[in-house]
Enzyme design. Structure first.
Site, PDB file in Angstrom:
ATOM      1  N   TYR A  28       0.835  -1.198   0.000  1.00  0.00           N
ATOM      2  CA  TYR A  28       0.000   0.000   0.000  1.00  0.00           C
ATOM      3  C   TYR A  28       0.874   1.254   0.000  1.00  0.00           C
ATOM      4  CZ  TYR A  28      -4.640  -2.111   0.789  1.00  0.00           C
ATOM      5  OH  TYR A  28      -5.820  -2.779   0.649  1.00  0.00           O
ATOM      6  N   ASN A  74      -3.100   8.030  13.141  1.00  0.00           N
ATOM      7  CA  ASN A  74      -4.158   8.449  14.066  1.00  0.00           C
ATOM      8  C   ASN A  74      -4.707   9.821  13.722  1.00  0.00           C
ATOM      9  OD1 ASN A  74      -3.721   6.040  15.322  1.00  0.00           O
ATOM     10  ND2 ASN A  74      -3.311   6.891  17.349  1.00  0.00           N
ATOM     11  N   GLU A  75      -3.864  10.663  13.137  1.00  0.00           N
ATOM     12  CA  GLU A  75      -4.348  11.992  12.718  1.00  0.00           C
ATOM     13  C   GLU A  75      -5.419  11.846  11.640  1.00  0.00           C
ATOM     14  OE1 GLU A  75      -0.614  12.368  14.797  1.00  0.00           O
ATOM     15  OE2 GLU A  75      -1.195  11.151  13.069  1.00  0.00           O
ATOM     16  N   GLU A 109      -8.547  -3.998   9.408  1.00  0.00           N
ATOM     17  CA  GLU A 109      -7.203  -3.922   9.975  1.00  0.00           C
ATOM     18  C   GLU A 109      -7.180  -2.995  11.184  1.00  0.00           C
ATOM     19  OE1 GLU A 109      -2.599  -2.730   8.739  1.00  0.00           O
ATOM     20  OE2 GLU A 109      -4.261  -2.167   7.435  1.00  0.00           O
TER      21      GLU A 109
END
Length: 400
Positions: free
Chosen positions: A128, A386-387, A245
């Site tokens: 990815y 996380n942002e 995921e």
């Protein structure tokens, strides 16, 4: 929320616990508890053992070899696996590309790939992220140009976990640049790692391990039948994969095990020193983590209730990912504090079974505390930083 298990679910918990205590490869559990790194052959061996039990593909439909478990059974299994300190499943085959193939692939792809994934005959890795496309994955530049009955792939994927062992890689690639939205020109393709033009460059992390890689594609020819689903729909498939995921990254069961182990260790005196349980600040830190974990657990249970009602994982997976990884890193800090100066020393040769205690530097949990701390900094980045997850929560939960 009613979290009382039925009699059938209690019986299932006992069955799973008995399996890990008596049937699961006990040498693997011992290596886990001793801190001995598992080798690829160890990982493959225990995957095959769990599959022989019929429990490897817990999320797969029964017709493809899955368990047919309810969401609650999956929750119980995760808890018992963590309680036994059994390793987590290698996610790339069973939990990632497998569901994409049985959901969006054609019948030939299902017959060709699913049995080998289930039996761990093939090791998969994920393609990815790219050097210039991580959190902004839609900007990926690896191209797959259609030429006759082949796609020709050129580009680079990075942070490819355990790619050095992989037989196949599933990739998001750009098949069309002339689109209104960048996401619409991305496709999902399967690539044999032995194909000419595929090369691997190791990336050694702060803990000294070769865990991730850069994968380079130089005019790699891939048959058109390796395209999964429709051309240009890869972004849709990739998002589905990432939702699952992110839920798994939360690691509720694993964090429960680690906190329980840490609290137990705090009660013991080490080499004549006062038990950490007498340090009120340290115990306050454990209690605070346990409170956060309980809130995270209830969020996961709400997600399970939603899935049981037939809904796909939604923005809850982003909430679980953010809270779960931040909690995991908080536990790393507590383990570093508990290890003290023993956490500074790391001698690889000490991580062998039956090494005399006098030749060890601290116990295995202490000696690996710093390595886990550094390695787990990535938890809040991979699977979508996380942002980015906070942006998703703001948009889909708060409506901002």
């Amino acid at each position: 929320m009613n979290v009382t298990f039925s009699a059938e679910e209690v019986a299932f918990r006992k069955e799973v616990r008995d399996y890990f205590e008596n049937e699961f490869p006990q040498d693997i559990l011992r290596m886990q508890n001793e801190g001995v790194p598992l080798q690829p052959e160890d990982l493959i061996r225990w995957h095959k053992a769990v599959n022989e039990k019929g429990w490897l593909a817990e999320n797969w439909p029964v017709e493809y070899g899955g368990t047919g478990w309810s969401p609650v059974q999956k929750y119980i299994f995760a808890e018992e696996r963590a309680r036994a300190n059994a390793p987590p499943v290698l996610a790339f085959g069973v939990n990632m590309v497998g569901p994409i193939i049985y959901t969006y692939g054609n019948e030939e792809q299902k017959r060709r790939f699913l049995p080998d994934i289930l039996q761990t005959n093939v090791w998969w890795c994920q393609g990815y992220s790219e050097p210039g496309a991580g959190s902004d994955l839609a900007s990926l530049k690896t191209r797959a140009d259609l030429r006759g009955d082949h796609y020709v792939i050129n580009g680079t994927k990075t942070w490819t976990t355990l790619g050095q062992f992989a037989d196949w890689i599933f990739c998001l690639v750009r098949t069309n640049s002339d689109v209104a939205r960048r996401q619409e020109g991305i496709s999902f393709i399967l690539v044999d790692m032995k194909t000419p033009g595929v090369s691997i460059k190791p990336i050694v992390l702060l803990d000294g391990e070769h865990e991730v890689n850069e994968i380079h594609f130089d005019n790699v020819e891939v048959p058109v039948e390796n395209l999964v689903g429709e051309e240009g729909k890869g972004w849709t498939y990739g998002k589905v994969l990432l939702q699952h995921e992110r839920t798994n990254i939360a690691g509720v069961a694993r964090s429960k095990f680690r906190l329980s182990r840490l609290r137990s260790r705090a009660q013991k005196s080490v080499r004549g020193a006062a038990p950490l349980a007498e340090d009120r600040n340290f115990m306050r830190g454990i209690s605070a983590a346990e409170v956060e974990l309980k809130a995270l657990e209830y969020t996961e249970l709400r997600k399970l209730a939603s899935v049981a009602a037939g809904k796909a994982p939604g923005p809850e997976s982003s909430i679980l990912k953010v809270a779960g990884t931040e909690l995991l890193q908080a536990i790393d800090c507590l383990e570093m504090e508990a290890a003290g100066y023993y956490g500074l020393a790391y001698v690889r040769d000490q991580f062998v079974l039956d090494l005399p205690d006098e030749e060890r530097v601290g116990d295995t949990n202490q000696a690996t505390a710093a390595l886990n701390y550094f390695n787990n900094r990535k938890q809040s980045i991979f699977g979508g930083s996380n942002e980015i997850q906070k942006n998703i929560i703001a948009k889909h939960v708060l409506g901002l």
